[in-house]
Design a protein around this motif. Structure first.
Motif, PDB file in Angstrom:
ATOM      1  N   ARG A   1       0.802  -1.209   0.000  1.00 18.34           N
ATOM      2  CA  ARG A   1       0.000   0.000   0.000  1.00 18.34           C
ATOM      3  C   ARG A   1       0.843   1.271   0.000  1.00 18.34           C
ATOM      4  O   ARG A   1       0.308   2.356  -0.292  1.00 18.34           O
ATOM      5  CB  ARG A   1      -0.949   0.018   1.195  1.00 18.34           C
ATOM      6  N   ILE A   2       2.132   1.168   0.316  1.00 22.34           N
ATOM      7  CA  ILE A   2       2.966   2.369   0.298  1.00 22.34           C
ATOM      8  C   ILE A   2       3.058   2.935  -1.113  1.00 22.34           C
ATOM      9  O   ILE A   2       2.924   4.145  -1.325  1.00 22.34           O
ATOM     10  CB  ILE A   2       4.362   2.053   0.872  1.00 22.34           C
ATOM     11  N   LEU A   3       3.269   2.068  -2.094  1.00 20.89           N
ATOM     12  CA  LEU A   3       3.327   2.530  -3.485  1.00 20.89           C
ATOM     13  C   LEU A   3       1.969   3.040  -3.937  1.00 20.89           C
ATOM     14  O   LEU A   3       1.876   4.065  -4.638  1.00 20.89           O
ATOM     15  CB  LEU A   3       3.804   1.391  -4.388  1.00 20.89           C
ATOM     16  N   THR A   4       0.902   2.380  -3.523  1.00 21.65           N
ATOM     17  CA  THR A   4      -0.447   2.838  -3.890  1.00 21.65           C
ATOM     18  C   THR A   4      -0.741   4.204  -3.286  1.00 21.65           C
ATOM     19  O   THR A   4      -1.300   5.097  -3.960  1.00 21.65           O
ATOM     20  CB  THR A   4      -1.486   1.811  -3.424  1.00 21.65           C
ATOM     21  N   LEU A   5      -0.377   4.392  -2.037  1.00 23.91           N
ATOM     22  CA  LEU A   5      -0.614   5.678  -1.383  1.00 23.91           C
ATOM     23  C   LEU A   5       0.237   6.782  -1.996  1.00 23.91           C
ATOM     24  O   LEU A   5      -0.210   7.932  -2.105  1.00 23.91           O
ATOM     25  CB  LEU A   5      -0.322   5.550   0.113  1.00 23.91           C
TER      26      LEU A   5
ATOM     27  N   LEU B   1       7.190  14.832   2.706  1.00 20.88           N
ATOM     28  CA  LEU B   1       6.528  13.625   3.205  1.00 20.88           C
ATOM     29  C   LEU B   1       6.973  12.388   2.439  1.00 20.88           C
ATOM     30  O   LEU B   1       7.317  11.349   3.034  1.00 20.88           O
ATOM     31  CB  LEU B   1       5.015  13.802   3.110  1.00 20.88           C
ATOM     32  N   LEU B   2       6.991  12.494   1.111  1.00 19.95           N
ATOM     33  CA  LEU B   2       7.384  11.340   0.298  1.00 19.95           C
ATOM     34  C   LEU B   2       8.860  11.000   0.472  1.00 19.95           C
ATOM     35  O   LEU B   2       9.241   9.820   0.501  1.00 19.95           O
ATOM     36  CB  LEU B   2       7.068  11.616  -1.172  1.00 19.95           C
ATOM     37  N   PHE B   3       9.708  12.004   0.593  1.00 21.92           N
ATOM     38  CA  PHE B   3      11.138  11.751   0.750  1.00 21.92           C
ATOM     39  C   PHE B   3      11.440  11.063   2.081  1.00 21.92           C
ATOM     40  O   PHE B   3      12.198  10.084   2.141  1.00 21.92           O
ATOM     41  CB  PHE B   3      11.904  13.069   0.647  1.00 21.92           C
ATOM     42  N   LEU B   4      10.857  11.558   3.169  1.00 21.03           N
ATOM     43  CA  LEU B   4      11.108  10.957   4.478  1.00 21.03           C
ATOM     44  C   LEU B   4      10.535   9.547   4.572  1.00 21.03           C
ATOM     45  O   LEU B   4      11.151   8.661   5.179  1.00 21.03           O
ATOM     46  CB  LEU B   4      10.514  11.842   5.577  1.00 21.03           C
ATOM     47  N   SER B   5       9.359   9.347   3.988  1.00 22.21           N
ATOM     48  CA  SER B   5       8.771   8.006   4.026  1.00 22.21           C
ATOM     49  C   SER B   5       9.631   7.015   3.261  1.00 22.21           C
ATOM     50  O   SER B   5       9.817   5.862   3.689  1.00 22.21           O
ATOM     51  CB  SER B   5       7.353   8.031   3.458  1.00 22.21           C
ATOM     52  N   ARG B   6      10.196   7.461   2.135  1.00 22.71           N
ATOM     53  CA  ARG B   6      11.043   6.543   1.366  1.00 22.71           C
ATOM     54  C   ARG B   6      12.375   6.310   2.067  1.00 22.71           C
ATOM     55  O   ARG B   6      12.932   5.201   2.017  1.00 22.71           O
ATOM     56  CB  ARG B   6      11.284   7.110  -0.042  1.00 22.71           C
ATOM     57  N   LEU B   7      12.907   7.330   2.712  1.00 20.63           N
ATOM     58  CA  LEU B   7      14.171   7.167   3.425  1.00 20.63           C
ATOM     59  C   LEU B   7      14.027   6.189   4.587  1.00 20.63           C
ATOM     60  O   LEU B   7      14.904   5.345   4.823  1.00 20.63           O
ATOM     61  CB  LEU B   7      14.651   8.533   3.925  1.00 20.63           C
TER      62      LEU B   7
ATOM     63  N   PHE C   1      12.363   0.685   8.159  1.00 21.35           N
ATOM     64  CA  PHE C   1      11.285   1.147   9.030  1.00 21.35           C
ATOM     65  C   PHE C   1      10.059   1.442   8.156  1.00 21.35           C
ATOM     66  O   PHE C   1       9.906   2.545   7.616  1.00 21.35           O
ATOM     67  CB  PHE C   1      11.725   2.400   9.799  1.00 21.35           C
ATOM     68  N   THR C   2       9.205   0.452   8.005  1.00 22.15           N
ATOM     69  CA  THR C   2       8.093   0.548   7.062  1.00 22.15           C
ATOM     70  C   THR C   2       6.750   0.826   7.729  1.00 22.15           C
ATOM     71  O   THR C   2       5.820   1.249   7.043  1.00 22.15           O
ATOM     72  CB  THR C   2       7.988  -0.761   6.265  1.00 22.15           C
ATOM     73  N   HIS C   3       6.635   0.565   9.008  1.00 22.78           N
ATOM     74  CA  HIS C   3       5.324   0.698   9.652  1.00 22.78           C
ATOM     75  C   HIS C   3       4.897   2.161   9.747  1.00 22.78           C
ATOM     76  O   HIS C   3       3.763   2.508   9.372  1.00 22.78           O
ATOM     77  CB  HIS C   3       5.360   0.074  11.042  1.00 22.78           C
ATOM     78  N   ALA C   4       5.778   3.000  10.240  1.00 18.19           N
ATOM     79  CA  ALA C   4       5.424   4.420  10.412  1.00 18.19           C
ATOM     80  C   ALA C   4       5.129   5.107   9.077  1.00 18.19           C
ATOM     81  O   ALA C   4       4.135   5.845   8.973  1.00 18.19           O
ATOM     82  CB  ALA C   4       6.535   5.146  11.166  1.00 18.19           C
ATOM     83  N   PRO C   5       5.947   4.931   8.014  1.00 20.52           N
ATOM     84  CA  PRO C   5       5.587   5.557   6.735  1.00 20.52           C
ATOM     85  C   PRO C   5       4.232   5.105   6.202  1.00 20.52           C
ATOM     86  O   PRO C   5       3.455   5.919   5.699  1.00 20.52           O
ATOM     87  CB  PRO C   5       6.727   5.140   5.809  1.00 20.52           C
ATOM     88  N   ALA C   6       3.953   3.801   6.287  1.00 17.88           N
ATOM     89  CA  ALA C   6       2.664   3.315   5.794  1.00 17.88           C
ATOM     90  C   ALA C   6       1.509   3.924   6.587  1.00 17.88           C
ATOM     91  O   ALA C   6       0.477   4.310   6.015  1.00 17.88           O
ATOM     92  CB  ALA C   6       2.612   1.792   5.883  1.00 17.88           C
ATOM     93  N   LEU C   7       1.670   4.038   7.885  1.00 18.62           N
ATOM     94  CA  LEU C   7       0.610   4.600   8.713  1.00 18.62           C
ATOM     95  C   LEU C   7       0.398   6.079   8.423  1.00 18.62           C
ATOM     96  O   LEU C   7      -0.744   6.542   8.270  1.00 18.62           O
ATOM     97  CB  LEU C   7       0.953   4.385  10.187  1.00 18.62           C
TER      98      LEU C   7
END
Length: 432
Positions: free
Chosen positions: A213-217, A338-344, A350-356
Motif C-alpha cells: 500500500r505504500i506505493l499505492t498511497l 513527506l514522500l522523501f522521508l517516508s522513502r528514506l 522502518f516501514t510501519h510508520a511511513p505506511a501509517l
C-alpha cells in the motif's frame, strides 16, 4: 569430750586422700551417673594424685567457628556468556559493525558495555566477532564494507519519471480531443511504471519487506496533487459539471507544475539518499560509541533533508514559469518532504510508520473532498463547513498543505530516533 570436739572442728584436709567415706564415694562416683561409666555398666575408678588434681574437670572444647559463606563466584568471562546468548547473530555476521547494530537492537548500550570490560559497544562487538568460530575459519576483524556504489542503471531509472512526465505534459498541451485523452492515459501509466521502477532499484529501493500500500498511497498523493485542488475548488463552488479536459481555463483545472517538479525530483532524492547512506556508514566506522554516532548522524540527516527541499524548490520555480501555472509551494514542498522521508525510512527497514502516516494523510484528503459533497445533502451542511472556510481562507491547497505538513513533521521526528541508530546502517552486500 575434748577428743570429740577436736573431731567436729572444721578444718582443711591434710592429705590428698578422701576426707571420709562419703567423700570417697564422691571421688569414685556412681557407675550410672558418672562420666567415667562404661557402656556395659562397669565402673571406672579414677585415681587422683597431687599432680592430677587440677585436671579433675577437663576443659570444654571451644565451639566450632562458623565458616563464613563462600562468596558467589562471578562469571570469569562475561563476554563468553554474551556470545553464547547472541551466538546466531555472531555466526552470521560478516562484520563487527553488524554485531554492534544487533546488540543495540537488543538494548546493549555503551554503559552496558562497561560491565563487560569494554568502553563502548563497538569494541565489545569487535571482541565478539574475533572470538566466535566460523567453521574452522580463522576469526579476525573484517574491514567494514563500503556503501553501495552508484551505477548507470539506477541513474537512468531516477531520471526516467521526470522525462516521461515532461513528455506527457507536453503531449497534453499539444493535442486536443481524443488524442489528448489517449496521451493522458498512456502518459499516466508510463509515469506510474517508471516511478515503481525507480523505487525498486537504486538508493530509493529497499531489501526489507515493504507493504504494497505504500506505493499505492504514493500514487494517490501525486494524483491528488494533479487533480485534487481543482476538484476541491469546483466542489466548493457547486461543481464540477464535467471531467477535466487538461486546459488551463477548464472549470476543473489540472495542476501539472507540482507533479512535474515532484517527478523530476526523483533524481536529487536518490542522490541525497545515497549521500546519507554513504556518510552515515563512514561515520559508523569512525565512531567509538553510540552517543558519538548519534551526535554525528543527526546533523547529516537534517542537512540531507534540507538539501532535497532546496533541490525541489529549484525544480519547481522553472517548471511553474515554463507552464504558466502557480507554483503552489506550500503543498508541493510539504508533499515532497513527506514522500522523501517516508522513502528514506522505508529504505532503512522502518516501514510501519511511513505506511501509517501516508494512510492518514491520504484519508484526510479524501475525507475533505467527501465532506464537501456530503454537505449538499439535506441537514448535513455542518459537515462541509470547516473545509469550505479553510478553502476560502487559504485556498484549496490549504487542505493538502496542512495534511502533508503534519505527516512530514511526524516522520521527521520519527527519523531522528530511528535513522540515528547504528542498527539502521548495518552494512549489507547490496550494490546499486
Amino acid at each position: 569430750m575434748s577428743d570429740l570436739g577436736e573431731l567436729d572442728r572444721p578444718g582443711t584436709p591434710a592429705s590428698p586422700g578422701p576426707w571420709d567415706a562419703r567423700s570417697e564415694e564422691w571421688l569414685v562416683g556412681d557407675g550410672d551417673e558418672g562420666e567415667g561409666a562404661e557402656a556395659d555398666g562397669t565402673e571406672t575408678v579414677v585415681a587422683i594424685g597431687d599432680e592430677d588434681r587440677p585436671a579433675l574437670r577437663a576443659p570444654e572444647a571451644p565451639p566450632a567457628r562458623r565458616q563464613p559463606p563462600a562468596p558467589r563466584r562471578a562469571a570469569a568471562d562475561p563476554v563468553k556468556a554474551l556470545i553464547h546468548r547472541h551466538r546466531e547473530l555472531c555466526e552470521r555476521a560478516v562484520d563487527p559493525l553488524e554485531i554492534a547494530a544487533g546488540l543495540e537492537v537488543h538494548g546493549v548500550t555503551d554503559r552496558t558495555a562497561t560491565r563487560f570490560r569494554h568502553r563502548d559497544v563497538f569494541s565489545l562487538a569487535e571482541e565478539m566477532y574475533a572470538r566466535v568460530s566460523r567453521d574452522g575459519e580463522t576469526p579476525s576483524p573484517a574491514t567494514p564494507s563500503d556503501a553501495p556504489r552508484a551505477s548507470a542503471d539506477w541513474i537512468l531509472l531516477t531520471l526516467l519519471p521526470g522525462a516521461l512526465c515532461a513528455a506527457t505534459v507536453a503531449g497534453l498541451r499539444l493535442t486536443d480531443g481524443q488524442p489528448r485523452l489517449a496521451v493522458a492515459l498512456v502518459g499516466t501509466l508510463a509515469v506510474a511504471l517508471s516511478l515503481r521502477a525507480a523505487l525498486t532499484r537504486g538508493p530509493l529501493s529497499t531489501t526489507h519487506h515493504s507493504p504494497p500500500r505504500i506505493l499505492t498511497l504514493t500514487c494517490w498523493l501525486i494524483a491528488y496533487a494533479l487533480l485534487g485542488d481543482g476538484l476541491l475548488q469546483a466542489a466548493v463552488t457547486g461543481g464540477p459539471d464535467a471531467l477535466p479536459t487538461g486546459t488551463p481555463d477548464d472549470p476543473w483545472p489540472l495542476t501539472t507544475a507540482p507533479v512535474l517538479a515532484l517527478t523530476l525530483s526523483c533524481a536529487p532524492a536518490a542522490w541525497t539518499a545515497h549521500l546519507f547512506t554513504t556518510r552515515a556508514r563512514r561515520k559508523l566506522t569512525l565512531s567509538r560509541g553510540l552517543e558519538d554516532f548519534t551526535a554525528s548522524v543527526l546533523p547529516l540527516l537534517f542537512g540531507v533533508f534540507a538539501l532535497y527541499l532546496c533541490a525541489l524548490t529549484a525544480l519547481l520555480i522553472p517548471t511553474s514559469a515554463a507552464l504558466g501555472e502557480p507554483g503552489r509551494y506550500p503543498q508541493t514542498l510539504t508533499l515532497g518532504a513527506l514522500l522523501f522521508l517516508s522513502r528514506l525510512l522505508t529504505n532503512h527497514g522502518f516501514t510501519h510508520a511511513p505506511a501509517l502516516v501516508l494512510t492518514v494523510t491520504a484519508m484526510t484528503e479524501l475525507t475533505a473532498i467527501a465532506s464537501v459533497f456530503t454537505a449538499r445533502l439535506p441537514g448535513c451542511d455542518f459537515l462541509g463547513a470547516p473545509i469550505q472556510s479553510l478553502a476560502e481562507t487559504w485556498g484549496p491547497g490549504g487542505v493538502p498543505a496542512l495534511a502533508c505538513a503534519a505527516g512530514a513533521l511526524t516522520l521527521l521526528l520519527h527519523a531522528t530516533r530511528r535513522l540515528t541508530r547504528a542498527s539502521a546502517h548495518a552494512p549489507t552486500d547490496q550494490q546499486w
